[in-house]
Write a protein that holds these residues in place. Structure first.
Motif, PDB file in Angstrom:
ATOM      1  N   VAL A 163      51.386  43.395  62.153  1.00  0.00           N
ATOM      2  CA  VAL A 163      52.159  44.008  63.269  1.00  0.00           C
ATOM      3  C   VAL A 163      51.099  44.808  63.919  1.00  0.00           C
ATOM      4  O   VAL A 163      51.129  44.993  65.137  1.00  0.00           O
ATOM      5  CB  VAL A 163      53.354  44.633  62.953  1.00  0.00           C
ATOM      6  CG1 VAL A 163      54.159  45.197  64.155  1.00  0.00           C
ATOM      7  CG2 VAL A 163      54.383  43.824  62.159  1.00  0.00           C
ATOM      8  N   GLU A 164      50.390  45.892  62.997  1.00  0.00           N
ATOM      9  CA  GLU A 164      49.336  46.423  63.799  1.00  0.00           C
ATOM     10  C   GLU A 164      48.286  45.746  64.582  1.00  0.00           C
ATOM     11  O   GLU A 164      47.907  46.137  65.727  1.00  0.00           O
ATOM     12  CB  GLU A 164      48.670  47.355  62.870  1.00  0.00           C
ATOM     13  CG  GLU A 164      49.258  48.893  62.560  1.00  0.00           C
ATOM     14  CD  GLU A 164      48.315  49.895  62.466  1.00  0.00           C
ATOM     15  OE1 GLU A 164      47.049  49.635  61.889  1.00  0.00           O
ATOM     16  OE2 GLU A 164      48.425  51.053  62.611  1.00  0.00           O
ATOM     17  N   ILE A 165      47.893  44.671  64.116  1.00  0.00           N
ATOM     18  CA  ILE A 165      46.871  44.029  64.734  1.00  0.00           C
ATOM     19  C   ILE A 165      47.758  43.249  66.069  1.00  0.00           C
ATOM     20  O   ILE A 165      47.117  43.181  67.058  1.00  0.00           O
ATOM     21  CB  ILE A 165      46.534  42.716  63.747  1.00  0.00           C
ATOM     22  CG1 ILE A 165      45.739  43.398  62.618  1.00  0.00           C
ATOM     23  CG2 ILE A 165      45.527  41.722  64.410  1.00  0.00           C
ATOM     24  CD1 ILE A 165      45.169  42.295  61.598  1.00  0.00           C
ATOM     25  N   ALA A 166      48.873  42.798  65.699  1.00  0.00           N
ATOM     26  CA  ALA A 166      49.519  42.333  67.114  1.00  0.00           C
ATOM     27  C   ALA A 166      49.641  43.386  68.182  1.00  0.00           C
ATOM     28  O   ALA A 166      49.380  43.159  69.578  1.00  0.00           O
ATOM     29  CB  ALA A 166      50.966  41.810  66.737  1.00  0.00           C
ATOM     30  N   THR A 225      60.901  53.343  63.621  1.00  0.00           N
ATOM     31  CA  THR A 225      62.528  52.768  63.659  1.00  0.00           C
ATOM     32  C   THR A 225      62.431  51.824  64.901  1.00  0.00           C
ATOM     33  O   THR A 225      63.786  51.314  65.393  1.00  0.00           O
ATOM     34  CB  THR A 225      63.161  54.122  64.106  1.00  0.00           C
ATOM     35  OG1 THR A 225      62.714  54.805  65.400  1.00  0.00           O
ATOM     36  CG2 THR A 225      63.397  55.152  63.141  1.00  0.00           C
ATOM     37  N   MET A 226      61.262  51.596  65.593  1.00  0.00           N
ATOM     38  CA  MET A 226      61.429  50.553  66.692  1.00  0.00           C
ATOM     39  C   MET A 226      61.282  49.187  65.692  1.00  0.00           C
ATOM     40  O   MET A 226      60.852  49.131  64.891  1.00  0.00           O
ATOM     41  CB  MET A 226      60.178  50.879  67.698  1.00  0.00           C
ATOM     42  CG  MET A 226      60.296  52.186  68.426  1.00  0.00           C
ATOM     43  SD  MET A 226      58.986  52.490  69.505  1.00  0.00           S
ATOM     44  CE  MET A 226      59.400  51.886  70.983  1.00  0.00           C
ATOM     45  N   THR A 227      61.744  48.385  66.601  1.00  0.00           N
ATOM     46  CA  THR A 227      61.493  46.866  66.099  1.00  0.00           C
ATOM     47  C   THR A 227      59.910  46.505  66.442  1.00  0.00           C
ATOM     48  O   THR A 227      59.042  47.108  66.798  1.00  0.00           O
ATOM     49  CB  THR A 227      62.430  45.807  66.909  1.00  0.00           C
ATOM     50  OG1 THR A 227      61.696  45.866  68.256  1.00  0.00           O
ATOM     51  CG2 THR A 227      63.862  46.271  66.967  1.00  0.00           C
ATOM     52  N   ARG A 233      63.342  43.033  63.892  1.00  0.00           N
ATOM     53  CA  ARG A 233      63.857  44.025  62.947  1.00  0.00           C
ATOM     54  C   ARG A 233      63.122  45.238  62.954  1.00  0.00           C
ATOM     55  O   ARG A 233      61.909  45.245  63.252  1.00  0.00           O
ATOM     56  CB  ARG A 233      63.339  43.243  61.446  1.00  0.00           C
ATOM     57  CG  ARG A 233      64.482  42.116  61.057  1.00  0.00           C
ATOM     58  CD  ARG A 233      64.181  41.539  59.842  1.00  0.00           C
ATOM     59  NE  ARG A 233      63.847  42.298  58.729  1.00  0.00           N
ATOM     60  CZ  ARG A 233      63.728  41.818  57.478  1.00  0.00           C
ATOM     61  NH1 ARG A 233      63.453  40.712  57.247  1.00  0.00           N
ATOM     62  NH2 ARG A 233      63.446  42.717  56.469  1.00  0.00           N
ATOM     63  N   PRO A 234      63.588  46.210  62.575  1.00  0.00           N
ATOM     64  CA  PRO A 234      62.835  47.570  62.651  1.00  0.00           C
ATOM     65  C   PRO A 234      61.501  47.369  61.595  1.00  0.00           C
ATOM     66  O   PRO A 234      61.711  46.721  60.629  1.00  0.00           O
ATOM     67  CB  PRO A 234      63.815  48.684  62.198  1.00  0.00           C
ATOM     68  CG  PRO A 234      65.014  48.190  61.870  1.00  0.00           C
ATOM     69  CD  PRO A 234      64.929  46.509  62.047  1.00  0.00           C
ATOM     70  N   LEU A 272      59.726  46.675  55.898  1.00  0.00           N
ATOM     71  CA  LEU A 272      59.211  45.602  56.002  1.00  0.00           C
ATOM     72  C   LEU A 272      57.947  45.528  55.169  1.00  0.00           C
ATOM     73  O   LEU A 272      57.480  46.652  54.971  1.00  0.00           O
ATOM     74  CB  LEU A 272      58.556  45.116  57.398  1.00  0.00           C
ATOM     75  CG  LEU A 272      59.886  44.753  58.487  1.00  0.00           C
ATOM     76  CD1 LEU A 272      59.045  44.486  59.864  1.00  0.00           C
ATOM     77  CD2 LEU A 272      60.548  43.540  58.010  1.00  0.00           C
ATOM     78  N   PRO A 273      57.478  44.519  54.518  1.00  0.00           N
ATOM     79  CA  PRO A 273      56.650  44.614  53.360  1.00  0.00           C
ATOM     80  C   PRO A 273      55.276  45.055  54.100  1.00  0.00           C
ATOM     81  O   PRO A 273      54.891  44.747  55.294  1.00  0.00           O
ATOM     82  CB  PRO A 273      56.151  43.018  53.147  1.00  0.00           C
ATOM     83  CG  PRO A 273      57.334  42.442  53.365  1.00  0.00           C
ATOM     84  CD  PRO A 273      57.980  43.247  54.470  1.00  0.00           C
ATOM     85  N   PHE A 274      54.345  45.718  53.414  1.00  0.00           N
ATOM     86  CA  PHE A 274      53.007  46.373  53.862  1.00  0.00           C
ATOM     87  C   PHE A 274      52.165  45.413  54.588  1.00  0.00           C
ATOM     88  O   PHE A 274      51.766  45.758  55.557  1.00  0.00           O
ATOM     89  CB  PHE A 274      52.415  47.238  52.709  1.00  0.00           C
ATOM     90  CG  PHE A 274      51.325  47.656  52.999  1.00  0.00           C
ATOM     91  CD1 PHE A 274      51.136  49.133  53.810  1.00  0.00           C
ATOM     92  CD2 PHE A 274      49.952  47.431  52.777  1.00  0.00           C
ATOM     93  CE1 PHE A 274      50.154  49.667  54.206  1.00  0.00           C
ATOM     94  CE2 PHE A 274      48.705  48.122  53.105  1.00  0.00           C
ATOM     95  CZ  PHE A 274      49.106  49.191  53.653  1.00  0.00           C
TER      96      PHE A 274
END
Ligand code: ATP
Length: 252
Positions: A159-162, A92-94, A146-147, A151-153
């Protein structure tokens, strides 16, 4: 001195021996692939290095320091970050907030504490601008607000890498970053990993079943089977090793 030294590590879960007398080193600046069949112990090793599990016996040294004597919650602050086989983002977080959680985690405690802090305190401008730089670097700036849910996998994997990079790690543990990605996304990921290794001065330990990617990227590859190391060497050597071909690579 190697950045990471795993020394005689054994992990038992009741009667299951997940890792057995495992020793290997990862040199500074290397990308080291960690491969092996399902259940070989790869994620268990990640869980030991990221201090989720305490090995039954053995030692782990990070930059010469006995990692197992460091409190587990200080692992991120020491310079170790990871991603997960199954994504572990806050849905739920962006995107930007998730990345800022990574930055908080480096200076404070675990991700949950960091996420709560982010929700209950005014956001720190420095963290916000660091997160923005990383999002731009990884091409995620357009979806920053965007939460994550929906979002696409492939995007969430970035995002995880970021988020992991936001903790400014020296050692990045990537658990199957290519799984579930399209062919084009895997190629893009390999380029990204090469770039972040040099741009962020990183050492990377990479668990991956995508052989083309792991063999193409790694300086060194460690192969596990039933918790034991069966090979350790350059991709060219490991690929030809009869024990590895028999246990894992097969005719492919
Ligand atoms: P995969 O490629 O399928 O992710 P892996 O190489 O990462 O496999 P691990 O997940 O580390 O393998 O598992 C190694 C062994 O330890 C397996 O037999 C697994 O069932 C067992 N194991 C891992 N974690 C636990 C746990 N928390 N409790 C009991 N057994 C566990």
């Amino acid at each position: 001195m190697a950045l990471l030294a795993v020394d005689d590590v054994t992990v038992r879960f009741g009667g299951i021996v997940a890792l057995s007398d495992l020793s290997f080193e990862v040199e500074r600046g290397q990308i080291c692939g960690l491969i092996g069949p399902n259940g070989a112990g790869k994620t268990t090793l990640f869980n030991c290095v990221s201090r989720v599990y305490q090995p039954t016996s053995g030692s782990i040294f990070f930059d010469g320091e006995d990692l197992l004597s460091v409190p587990a919650w200080r692992t991120a602050a020491k310079g170790i970050a990871r991603t997960f086989q199954n994504l572990a983002l806050f849905p739920t977080m962006t995107v930007a907030e998730n990345v800022m959680v990574g930055a908080h985690a480096a200076s404070r405690q675990n991700w949950l504490t960091a996420a709560l802090r982010l929700r209950t305190h005014r956001e720190d401008d420095q963290l916000r601008s660091q997160a923005w730089e990383l999002l731009t670097y990884l091409g995620l700036q357009d979806i920053a607000f965007r939460p994550c849910a929906g979002l696409p996998f492939g995007t969430l994997k970035r995002v995880e890498i970021a988020r992991a990079l936001a903790a400014r790690p020296r050692l990045l543990l990537l658990d199957e970053p290519a799984s579930g990605l399209t062919h084009a996304e895997v190629a893009e990921l390999a380029d990204t990993l090469r770039a972040i290794r040099s741009d962020f001065d990183l050492t990377i330990l990479l668990v991956e079943h995508h052989m083309q990617m792991v063999m193409g990227l790694s300086d060194n590859v460690v192969v596990l089977d039933f918790g034991k190391k069966i090979a350790d060497g350059t991709p060219a050597l490991v690929r030809e090793d009869p024990a590895v071909v028999e246990a894992y690579l097969g005719s492919g």
